[in-house]
Design a protein around this motif. Structure first.
Motif, PDB file in Angstrom:
ATOM      1  N   ALA A   6      44.149  44.276  -5.135  1.00  0.00           N
ATOM      2  CA  ALA A   6      45.216  43.325  -4.822  1.00  0.00           C
ATOM      3  C   ALA A   6      46.409  44.032  -4.189  1.00  0.00           C
ATOM      4  N   VAL A   7      47.202  43.244  -3.453  1.00  0.00           N
ATOM      5  CA  VAL A   7      48.439  43.755  -2.870  1.00  0.00           C
ATOM      6  C   VAL A   7      49.625  43.062  -3.548  1.00  0.00           C
ATOM      7  N   PHE A   8      50.604  43.860  -3.963  1.00  0.00           N
ATOM      8  CA  PHE A   8      51.771  43.366  -4.693  1.00  0.00           C
ATOM      9  C   PHE A   8      53.056  43.822  -4.000  1.00  0.00           C
ATOM     10  N   PRO A   9      54.093  42.982  -4.034  1.00  0.00           N
ATOM     11  CA  PRO A   9      55.413  43.475  -3.639  1.00  0.00           C
ATOM     12  C   PRO A   9      56.005  44.266  -4.815  1.00  0.00           C
ATOM     13  N   LEU A  10      57.075  44.998  -4.569  1.00  0.00           N
ATOM     14  CA  LEU A  10      57.783  45.644  -5.683  1.00  0.00           C
ATOM     15  C   LEU A  10      58.956  44.761  -6.074  1.00  0.00           C
ATOM     16  N   PHE A  11      59.029  44.429  -7.358  1.00  0.00           N
ATOM     17  CA  PHE A  11      60.073  43.538  -7.876  1.00  0.00           C
ATOM     18  C   PHE A  11      61.035  44.309  -8.786  1.00  0.00           C
ATOM     19  N   TRP A 115      71.664  53.759  -6.855  1.00  0.00           N
ATOM     20  CA  TRP A 115      70.616  53.935  -5.849  1.00  0.00           C
ATOM     21  C   TRP A 115      71.108  53.321  -4.546  1.00  0.00           C
ATOM     22  N   ASN A 116      70.759  53.902  -3.403  1.00  0.00           N
ATOM     23  CA  ASN A 116      71.142  53.303  -2.114  1.00  0.00           C
ATOM     24  C   ASN A 116      70.244  52.132  -1.752  1.00  0.00           C
ATOM     25  N   PHE A 117      68.943  52.334  -1.953  1.00  0.00           N
ATOM     26  CA  PHE A 117      67.977  51.353  -1.441  1.00  0.00           C
ATOM     27  C   PHE A 117      67.292  50.582  -2.572  1.00  0.00           C
ATOM     28  N   LEU A 118      67.159  49.288  -2.379  1.00  0.00           N
ATOM     29  CA  LEU A 118      66.523  48.417  -3.367  1.00  0.00           C
ATOM     30  C   LEU A 118      65.082  48.845  -3.637  1.00  0.00           C
ATOM     31  N   PHE A 119      64.358  49.213  -2.591  1.00  0.00           N
ATOM     32  CA  PHE A 119      62.944  49.575  -2.756  1.00  0.00           C
ATOM     33  C   PHE A 119      62.804  50.788  -3.686  1.00  0.00           C
ATOM     34  N   ASP A 120      63.651  51.796  -3.476  1.00  0.00           N
ATOM     35  CA  ASP A 120      63.590  53.007  -4.313  1.00  0.00           C
ATOM     36  C   ASP A 120      63.943  52.671  -5.768  1.00  0.00           C
ATOM     37  N   TYR A 121      64.912  51.800  -5.901  1.00  0.00           N
ATOM     38  CA  TYR A 121      65.341  51.362  -7.243  1.00  0.00           C
ATOM     39  C   TYR A 121      64.185  50.660  -7.954  1.00  0.00           C
TER      40      TYR A 121
END
Length: 203
Positions: A6-11, A115-121
């Motif tokens: 499956a493919v998931f977004p990061l939440f 954190w600067n970026f939401l994705f990294d967080y």
């Protein structure tokens, strides 16, 4: 039938159904990192059970090119003290739960460090929660954006605040249940604070 993956977004502090589905597909998971950011999704919000009912915790993002910002380029805004507010909301909602203190120290870094970026967080939040759940999953990241996948279950739009979950959730004890009733499919932290190490069995 064997699950193909499956493919998931990061939440941010994802809902319980996210982890139930991760568990089903844990041998082959892709985390989406090439999509455009979706506003009003769980990518930057989580829902908890507060003394007054459901409460959304929203990570504010810097306003950029409205909907065509790559998710990896979305920056977190610190114009107001949202971290302090989120931590206080979690404390108010869960301090009397059975396992809040058990997880509090590890989680608190997410409301202290910037954190600067939401994705990294989200990526680091996810790695901590997988550790809490003792959930080992095999995952990779997408390299390009695919509109759809032939042989992977696509959860990028299915798990959304505006969509009802397809999973039926058995009630478990919640701190303010007597006052507000049971709320299914809240953020995974609701389950962890109330059920602790039993959470993985619930999933």
């Amino acid at each position: 039938m064997m699950e193909k993956g499956a493919v998931f977004p990061l939440f941010y502090l994802p809902p319980i159904e996210y982890f139930s589905n991760l568990l089903i597909h844990k041998e082959n998971i892709l985390f989406e990192n090439a999509e455009n950011f979706q506003k009003q999704s769980y990518r930057n919000r989580a829902t908890i059970h507060s003394p007054n009912g459901k409460l959304d915790l929203i990570v504010p993002v810097i306003k950029g090119s409205k909907s065509h910002t790559k998710v990896k380029d979305v920056r977190i805004s610190y114009d107001f003290q949202w971290q302090r507010m989120h931590l206080m909301s979690l404390q108010t909602s869960y301090r009397s739960s059975a396992y809040f203190e058990y997880y509090e120290d590890d989680l608190s870094i997410f409301f202290e460090k910037k954190w600067n970026f939401l994705f990294d967080y989200n990526e680091e939040v996810m790695s901590l929660i997988l550790r809490f759940l003792k959930l080992n999953i095999q995952f990779k990241y997408t390299e390009t954006f695919e509109k759809s996948y032939q042989d992977l279950t696509d959860f990028r739009d299915i798990i959304h605040p505006k969509h009802n979950s397809l999973i039926h959730f058995k009630p478990y004890f919640q701190v303010f249940e007597e006052r507000n009733g049971f709320f299914p499919n809240l953020s995974i932290v609701d389950l962890l604070f109330n059920q602790g190490p039993q959470s993985i069995k619930y999933l």
